[in-house]
Enzyme design. Structure first.
Site, PDB file in Angstrom:
ATOM      1  CE  LYS A 212       1.997   4.728   8.928  1.00 25.82           C
ATOM      2  NZ  LYS A 212       1.809   3.389   8.359  1.00 25.82           N
TER       3      LYS A 212
ATOM      4  CB  SER B 111       8.918   8.395  -5.288  1.00 27.37           C
ATOM      5  OG  SER B 111       8.456   9.461  -4.497  1.00 27.37           O
TER       6      SER B 111
ATOM      7  CG  ASP C 118      -0.080  -0.037   2.523  1.00 29.36           C
ATOM      8  OD1 ASP C 118       0.763  -0.932   2.657  1.00 29.36           O
ATOM      9  OD2 ASP C 118      -0.261   0.841   3.382  1.00 29.36           O
ATOM     10  CB  CYS C 119       4.391   2.036  -0.385  1.00 26.77           C
ATOM     11  SG  CYS C 119       5.519   3.397  -0.663  1.00 26.77           S
TER      12      CYS C 119
END
Length: 212
Positions: free
Chosen positions: A209, A73, A19-20
């Site tokens: 989180k 990225s 899920d990054c």
């Protein structure tokens, strides 16, 4: 020769893309440019030795260019653009930072335990600014064609829609019609369909989180 790309594996699923959003951004760029690549799925809670030996910081995504593994990225997307200029995905500089505060605002609201702390209003303000921009310049950030800024925003908006829908029963206000149209366009692209994580892995990725 296929580029080698290391990206995050799904939580609890060893052979499934994780899920990054930064990993997906890189995969989207490769897909849009039709660059062939070999994907390595990395378990961030148990990083393999080979991965740490070429990338001691252990972060994803990383891509191998000319025998060297490159992280970040932003840097990776820049190198891909340089090495594979067609089709061009460069965003005009004046549009490069459109929507850049949405992800941070989303995370603050997602983690918020206090409905009156202003985090929801801050996110709506950022989404409203994007809506105004798209109204003037759309359907994509820089006009008719998808560019790098869209490929950066697409995974983040997907996380926003999935995570806020699940954890807060919240959705982007209907009044932001241009944002709704934008997400529909992005999420239906072939490149996105091929690289998106399943919703349950997005939820599993955010759960610790949110519950912290």
């Amino acid at each position: 020769m296929a580029l080698e790309v290391a990206v995050k594996v799904a939580v609890g699923a060893p052979n499934v893309l994780g899920d990054c959003p930064f990993s997906q951004r890189v995969l989207l760029t490769l897909e849009e440019k039709k660059v062939s690549y070999k994907r390595h799925l990395i378990d961030l809670s148990n990083r393999p030795e080979w991965f740490l030996s070429v990338n001691p910081e252990g972060k994803v995504p990383v891509v191998q260019f000319d025998g060297k593994w490159v992280p970040d990225s932003d840097v990776i997307v820049g190198i891909i653009e340089e090495k594979y200029p067609q089709p061009p995905l460069v965003t005009p500089p004046e549009f490069a930072s459109v929507g850049s505060k949405i992800f941070g605002s989303f995370v603050s609201f997602l983690k918020s335990k206090d409905p009156s702390d202003g985090t929801e209003q801050a996110l709506v303000a950022e989404l409203s600014a994007l809506d105004e921009h798209l109204k003037a310049h759309g359907p994509y950030v820089a006009g008719e064609k998808v560019t790098a800024v869209d490929l950066s925003l697409a995974p983040k908006l997907y996380h926003l829609v999935v995570a806020l829908g699940h954890f807060k029963n919240w959705s982007i206000p209907e009044s932001l019609a241009h944002v709704h149209n934008y997400t529909k366009l992005l999420f239906s692209r072939e490149s996105f369909e091929k690289t998106k994580p399943a919703k349950e892995y997005v939820i599993a990725g955010w759960a610790p989180k949110v519950n912290a």
